[in-house]
Scaffold this motif. Structure first.
Motif, PDB file in Angstrom:
ATOM      1  N   CYS A 156       0.825  -1.202   0.000  1.00  0.00           N
ATOM      2  CA  CYS A 156       0.000   0.000   0.000  1.00  0.00           C
ATOM      3  C   CYS A 156       0.861   1.254   0.000  1.00  0.00           C
ATOM      4  O   CYS A 156       0.565   2.248  -0.676  1.00  0.00           O
ATOM      5  N   GLY A 157       1.935   1.257   0.769  1.00  0.00           N
ATOM      6  CA  GLY A 157       2.822   2.412   0.784  1.00  0.00           C
ATOM      7  C   GLY A 157       3.493   2.627  -0.560  1.00  0.00           C
ATOM      8  O   GLY A 157       3.638   3.772  -1.026  1.00  0.00           O
ATOM      9  N   LEU A 158       3.914   1.542  -1.216  1.00  0.00           N
ATOM     10  CA  LEU A 158       4.534   1.669  -2.532  1.00  0.00           C
ATOM     11  C   LEU A 158       3.524   2.182  -3.560  1.00  0.00           C
ATOM     12  O   LEU A 158       3.842   3.062  -4.386  1.00  0.00           O
ATOM     13  N   ALA A 159       2.298   1.659  -3.474  1.00  0.00           N
ATOM     14  CA  ALA A 159       1.262   2.131  -4.385  1.00  0.00           C
ATOM     15  C   ALA A 159       0.943   3.596  -4.127  1.00  0.00           C
ATOM     16  O   ALA A 159       0.693   4.380  -5.067  1.00  0.00           O
ATOM     17  N   GLY A 160       0.960   4.011  -2.866  1.00  0.00           N
ATOM     18  CA  GLY A 160       0.707   5.410  -2.550  1.00  0.00           C
ATOM     19  C   GLY A 160       1.789   6.320  -3.113  1.00  0.00           C
ATOM     20  O   GLY A 160       1.506   7.427  -3.590  1.00  0.00           O
ATOM     21  N   CYS A 161       3.040   5.884  -3.071  1.00  0.00           N
ATOM     22  CA  CYS A 161       4.133   6.689  -3.659  1.00  0.00           C
ATOM     23  C   CYS A 161       3.963   6.818  -5.173  1.00  0.00           C
ATOM     24  O   CYS A 161       4.160   7.913  -5.755  1.00  0.00           O
ATOM     25  N   LEU A 162       3.562   5.752  -5.850  1.00  0.00           N
ATOM     26  CA  LEU A 162       3.345   5.817  -7.286  1.00  0.00           C
ATOM     27  C   LEU A 162       2.173   6.731  -7.629  1.00  0.00           C
ATOM     28  O   LEU A 162       2.236   7.535  -8.576  1.00  0.00           O
ATOM     29  N   ALA A 163       1.127   6.626  -6.837  1.00  0.00           N
ATOM     30  CA  ALA A 163      -0.043   7.470  -7.087  1.00  0.00           C
ATOM     31  C   ALA A 163       0.287   8.942  -6.851  1.00  0.00           C
ATOM     32  O   ALA A 163      -0.162   9.830  -7.605  1.00  0.00           O
ATOM     33  N   THR A 164       1.087   9.224  -5.826  1.00  0.00           N
ATOM     34  CA  THR A 164       1.473  10.613  -5.559  1.00  0.00           C
ATOM     35  C   THR A 164       2.356  11.153  -6.676  1.00  0.00           C
ATOM     36  O   THR A 164       2.231  12.324  -7.085  1.00  0.00           O
ATOM     37  N   TRP A 219       2.229  10.202  -9.832  1.00  0.00           N
ATOM     38  CA  TRP A 219       1.335  10.455 -10.977  1.00  0.00           C
ATOM     39  C   TRP A 219       0.537  11.723 -10.753  1.00  0.00           C
ATOM     40  O   TRP A 219       0.314  12.509 -11.677  1.00  0.00           O
ATOM     41  N   TRP A 220       0.121  11.934  -9.491  1.00  0.00           N
ATOM     42  CA  TRP A 220      -0.666  13.134  -9.177  1.00  0.00           C
ATOM     43  C   TRP A 220       0.188  14.378  -9.355  1.00  0.00           C
ATOM     44  O   TRP A 220      -0.273  15.398  -9.863  1.00  0.00           O
ATOM     45  N   ALA A 221       1.467  14.309  -8.954  1.00  0.00           N
ATOM     46  CA  ALA A 221       2.341  15.481  -9.081  1.00  0.00           C
ATOM     47  C   ALA A 221       2.870  15.643 -10.499  1.00  0.00           C
ATOM     48  O   ALA A 221       3.483  16.669 -10.807  1.00  0.00           O
ATOM     49  N   GLY A 222       2.658  14.649 -11.343  1.00  0.00           N
ATOM     50  CA  GLY A 222       3.122  14.743 -12.718  1.00  0.00           C
ATOM     51  C   GLY A 222       4.577  14.429 -12.896  1.00  0.00           C
ATOM     52  O   GLY A 222       5.168  14.796 -13.923  1.00  0.00           O
ATOM     53  N   HIS A 279       2.532   4.260 -18.895  1.00  0.00           N
ATOM     54  CA  HIS A 279       2.002   3.306 -19.867  1.00  0.00           C
ATOM     55  C   HIS A 279       2.098   1.886 -19.339  1.00  0.00           C
ATOM     56  O   HIS A 279       1.203   1.059 -19.572  1.00  0.00           O
ATOM     57  N   ALA A 280       3.168   1.574 -18.603  1.00  0.00           N
ATOM     58  CA  ALA A 280       3.288   0.226 -18.052  1.00  0.00           C
ATOM     59  C   ALA A 280       2.216  -0.039 -17.001  1.00  0.00           C
ATOM     60  O   ALA A 280       1.698  -1.153 -16.899  1.00  0.00           O
ATOM     61  N   LEU A 281       1.871   1.003 -16.270  1.00  0.00           N
ATOM     62  CA  LEU A 281       0.836   0.845 -15.246  1.00  0.00           C
ATOM     63  C   LEU A 281      -0.556   1.113 -15.795  1.00  0.00           C
ATOM     64  O   LEU A 281      -1.543   1.057 -15.023  1.00  0.00           O
ATOM     65  N   ARG A 282      -0.644   1.434 -17.123  1.00  0.00           N
ATOM     66  CA  ARG A 282      -1.920   1.712 -17.766  1.00  0.00           C
ATOM     67  C   ARG A 282      -2.657   2.862 -17.086  1.00  0.00           C
ATOM     68  O   ARG A 282      -3.842   2.797 -16.754  1.00  0.00           O
ATOM     69  N   LEU A 283      -1.903   3.914 -16.809  1.00  0.00           N
ATOM     70  CA  LEU A 283      -2.480   5.121 -16.221  1.00  0.00           C
ATOM     71  C   LEU A 283      -2.637   6.175 -17.302  1.00  0.00           C
ATOM     72  O   LEU A 283      -1.784   6.294 -18.202  1.00  0.00           O
ATOM     73  N   PRO A 284      -3.703   6.965 -17.227  1.00  0.00           N
ATOM     74  CA  PRO A 284      -3.870   8.033 -18.224  1.00  0.00           C
ATOM     75  C   PRO A 284      -2.816   9.110 -18.043  1.00  0.00           C
ATOM     76  O   PRO A 284      -2.280   9.324 -16.944  1.00  0.00           O
ATOM     77  N   VAL A 285      -2.503   9.769 -19.140  1.00  0.00           N
ATOM     78  CA  VAL A 285      -1.509  10.842 -19.084  1.00  0.00           C
ATOM     79  C   VAL A 285      -2.106  12.020 -18.349  1.00  0.00           C
ATOM     80  O   VAL A 285      -3.188  12.502 -18.689  1.00  0.00           O
ATOM     81  N   TYR A 286      -1.342  12.491 -17.338  1.00  0.00           N
ATOM     82  CA  TYR A 286      -1.835  13.600 -16.518  1.00  0.00           C
ATOM     83  C   TYR A 286      -0.698  14.576 -16.353  1.00  0.00           C
ATOM     84  O   TYR A 286       0.423  14.199 -15.973  1.00  0.00           O
ATOM     85  N   ALA A 287      -1.013  15.845 -16.662  1.00  0.00           N
ATOM     86  CA  ALA A 287       0.041  16.865 -16.595  1.00  0.00           C
ATOM     87  C   ALA A 287       0.531  17.058 -15.175  1.00  0.00           C
ATOM     88  O   ALA A 287       1.723  17.250 -14.932  1.00  0.00           O
ATOM     89  N   GLY A 288      -0.372  17.001 -14.228  1.00  0.00           N
ATOM     90  CA  GLY A 288      -0.005  17.128 -12.817  1.00  0.00           C
ATOM     91  C   GLY A 288       0.079  18.560 -12.370  1.00  0.00           C
ATOM     92  O   GLY A 288       0.271  19.485 -13.160  1.00  0.00           O
TER      93      GLY A 288
END
Length: 378
Positions: A108-116, A118-121, A129-138
């Motif tokens: 969960c902590g590792l996933a939270g770091c990845l999500a943060t 992506w959120w910060a761009g 693309h490997a995680l199949r996340l949409p492109v987000y400028a952040g």
């Protein structure tokens, strides 16, 4: 035997004169007088010896006083104090979680770091693309993003940092800021609070063979004994926190027991005495080691030998005995040979000897035979 002392007398008292027919040397002091003092008052004996603790001490009769012997009551033997350990220091199970909880928290902590990220761009496009996340400028790294990083990182560190694997025959003693927090005896993957201090303790049945230690037999002769101790840690809390090093403490207990229990010397041959010594050693060491959480099953002497100085003295004595026996045997053989030679010479009439000549012949033959055997001995 008597001696004289000088004492003052009144002037009007007439001194006692010597008997008639005897002359007394001139007195240096006109008013001196003599008195006899018993010798035993001048030469007193030393003070009475201290009474023995096991049997009454007898004070011998003093010479010349007529004083009767006196008996002293033995002093009561004081029991040996038992080692004291904190009674509240007792092993108890520590609180741990299954290993899946730690893996889940770390994930969960590792996933939270990845999500943060992506959120910060700041997440790389290839990783997105490997995680199949949409492109987000952040929105960039702001206070909220840093706080999310801190929370997710702490969760990941606590999750993965607390993972531990318990093994059979081993235990962990946990402590936090100097306080005992419990013992972990579980096996397999588990999660332990990473802030706790872990101390590894071996709780398996162990054998310890000591180096030669000083001991003594029933007569007080110095010995060197190597013992084999079978033991294990029963209470990990007391063994780890009750003493600085439980293995060193066990060795000192064995040394103390060897000074109190007489050991059968080498070649003693008394099997019952050896068994009694083993039982006494085991009982003493087990009693001394029990308060610190160590369970002792047996203390068996493996090799018993005399101390170097005693062995050297015994070797010298044995060599002297053998030399004396050899000399006695040689002298007996020489005397028999001389007697046989002189008897044959006189019985066959080869020579006629008087007492002087016989003595001279015996002396010469003895010297000759001793010289010949001395040269042949080396």
């Amino acid at each position: 035997m008597s001696t004289t002392t000088t004492s003052q007398t009144p002037e009007n008292e007439e001194p006692v004169g010597p008997p008639e027919g005897q002359t007394r040397p001139a007195r240096l002091i006109q008013n001196e007088a003599t008195t006899e003092i018993p010798v035993h008052l001048l030469f007193r004996d030393d003070p009475d010896p201290v009474s023995l603790p096991l049997r009454p001490a007898v004070v011998g009769r003093r010479q010349g006083t007529g004083e009767q012997p006196r008996f002293r009551r033995p002093l009561p033997a004081k029991p040996r104090p038992a080692p004291e350990v904190d009674p509240g220091l007792v092993e108890r199970p520590a609180r741990v979680l299954p290993g899946t909880a730690g893996v889940l928290a770390g994930s969960c902590g590792l996933a939270g770091c990845l999500a943060t990220s992506w959120w910060a761009g700041v997440l790389p496009p290839l990783a997105a693309h490997a995680l199949r996340l949409p492109v987000y400028a952040g929105a960039g790294l702001g206070p909220a993003q840093w706080a999310a990083y801190a929370g997710a990182g702490a969760l990941g560190l606590f999750g993965f940092g607390g993972l531990a694997r318990g093994r059979t025959g081993g235990a962990w003693v946990l402590g936090l800021f100097g306080r005992y927090r419990g013992t972990v005896r579980r096996t397999g993957l588990m999660w332990v609070n990473p802030l706790l201090l872990r101390r590894r303790v071996d709780v398996r049945l162990r054998h310890w063979r000591s180096e030669p230690m000083p001991a003594a037999d029933a007569n007080g002769v110095a010995l060197r004994v190597a013992v084999l101790v079978v033991w294990r840690v029963r209470d990990t809390a007391r063994a780890t926190l009750g003493v600085e090093d439980h293995e060193t403490y066990l060795r000192e207990c064995v040394e103390a027991a060897l000074t109190r229990v007489p050991v059968e010397p080498p070649g003693g041959g008394a099997k019952g005495a050896a068994d009694l010594a083993v039982d006494a050693l085991t009982r003493l060491v087990a009693a001394d080691a029990a308060p610190v959480g160590i369970e002792v099953f047996s203390v068996q002497p493996l090799r018993v030998e005399y101390a170097p100085e005693v062995a050297a003295a015994m070797t010298r004595r044995r060599i002297a005995t053998l030399d004396a026996q050899q000399r006695a045997t040689m002298l007996t053989s020489v005397v028999d040979s001389v007697e046989d030679t002189v008897t044959r010479l006189t019985m066959r009439g080869l020579v006629e000897l008087d007492d002087y000549e016989r003595k001279a012949l015996v002396k010469d033959l003895t010297v000759a035979f001793c010289s010949g055997r001395g040269e042949a001995a080396p």
